[in-house]
Scaffold this motif. Sequence first.
Motif, PDB file in Angstrom:
ATOM      1  N   SER A   6      89.871  21.128  49.586  1.00  0.00           N
ATOM      2  CA  SER A   6      90.333  21.360  50.939  1.00  0.00           C
ATOM      3  C   SER A   6      91.595  20.576  51.206  1.00  0.00           C
ATOM      4  O   SER A   6      91.766  19.457  50.734  1.00  0.00           O
ATOM      5  N   GLN A  10      87.969  20.506  57.274  1.00  0.00           N
ATOM      6  CA  GLN A  10      87.123  21.570  57.805  1.00  0.00           C
ATOM      7  C   GLN A  10      87.046  22.828  56.937  1.00  0.00           C
ATOM      8  O   GLN A  10      86.122  23.597  57.068  1.00  0.00           O
ATOM      9  N   GLU A  11      87.997  23.092  56.063  1.00  0.00           N
ATOM     10  CA  GLU A  11      88.004  24.347  55.326  1.00  0.00           C
ATOM     11  C   GLU A  11      88.245  24.093  53.842  1.00  0.00           C
ATOM     12  O   GLU A  11      88.937  23.154  53.465  1.00  0.00           O
ATOM     13  N   ARG A  34      83.527  26.683  55.456  1.00  0.00           N
ATOM     14  CA  ARG A  34      83.970  25.790  56.529  1.00  0.00           C
ATOM     15  C   ARG A  34      82.911  24.722  56.758  1.00  0.00           C
ATOM     16  O   ARG A  34      81.713  24.991  56.647  1.00  0.00           O
ATOM     17  N   LEU A  36      81.226  22.680  59.529  1.00  0.00           N
ATOM     18  CA  LEU A  36      81.118  22.789  60.984  1.00  0.00           C
ATOM     19  C   LEU A  36      79.873  22.061  61.451  1.00  0.00           C
ATOM     20  O   LEU A  36      78.752  22.444  61.108  1.00  0.00           O
ATOM     21  N   TYR A  40      77.673  23.488  56.089  1.00  0.00           N
ATOM     22  CA  TYR A  40      78.642  24.322  55.382  1.00  0.00           C
ATOM     23  C   TYR A  40      78.384  25.782  55.751  1.00  0.00           C
ATOM     24  O   TYR A  40      77.269  26.283  55.596  1.00  0.00           O
ATOM     25  N   GLU A  43      81.854  32.223  54.302  1.00  0.00           N
ATOM     26  CA  GLU A  43      82.337  33.497  54.807  1.00  0.00           C
ATOM     27  C   GLU A  43      81.576  34.649  54.129  1.00  0.00           C
ATOM     28  O   GLU A  43      81.077  34.504  53.010  1.00  0.00           O
ATOM     29  N   GLU A  60      74.564  29.561  55.980  1.00  0.00           N
ATOM     30  CA  GLU A  60      74.829  28.244  56.559  1.00  0.00           C
ATOM     31  C   GLU A  60      73.907  27.236  55.895  1.00  0.00           C
ATOM     32  O   GLU A  60      72.684  27.416  55.870  1.00  0.00           O
TER      33      GLU A  60
END
Length: 260
Positions: A6, A10-11, A34, A36, A40, A43, A60
Amino acid sequence: EQGLESSSAQEGFIHAREILVGAASLEEISLPVRLLKGAYVLEPSRFRLHGGVLDLEELEISPWGPRGSIARAVIRARGLEILDIARSHGLPLFPGRLDIDFEPLLLEGSRVESNGTIALKAFGGEMTFVDLTLENIARPYSDLRLREGIVHRVRLGEVGKTFHFGVMSGVLEGTVRNLGFTGGELTSFDVDVQTVPVRGVPQYLNRGAIESIRRVFTGPLGTLEESFFSKFRYADFGFWARLEDGVFRLRGKHREGEAE
């Protein structure tokens, strides 16, 4: 091998050289992720698997739960080839397709559960199961349970040829409950099925099928007495069977006097 790369906190991406699913594999995977609120979030992604497609619509992962990692996913699969899956796991070979809808699938520690659907399209019909639980997921003695299933328009002739039961022509429908496997071995079920008349499908058993049924009830008693007939027609066929705590029970659904 995996890691989080990263340019910010955050990403990033999760990389995997290979993910094994039975004897099948997903290679060179790179998933956008991501971070958050301590979890984790991956996508949506699509993979080719067992001749079909697997869609990872949501995933998630919270790595720091009180009982280990906690994950929530929405997974759908379409057109997975049964022959390919069977070869991967050493199961009897038969053609068919598998569709999966897990919405959601929850993983906490070594337990997986989902109230989603597994649909097996084979033997000319379909078997649909709901409510999956899997305990001790990483152990050789993992415990798989499917709470309820429906058998719809399964052709008995195709079942008999696959499992060498003999030839029994007809169409089967019914329900399956508490289907369980421990360490890959069948350990429980509750089956209630019967044939339904279908235009163009004769209802009969051959000598081999009758001998198979006799062995279930009474053990190997040799072959049937010689006769001029190799096929025996029936009007109705159905049974209830249960395997629970190592005890197998079988009961016919049709009676004539005191006989099932």
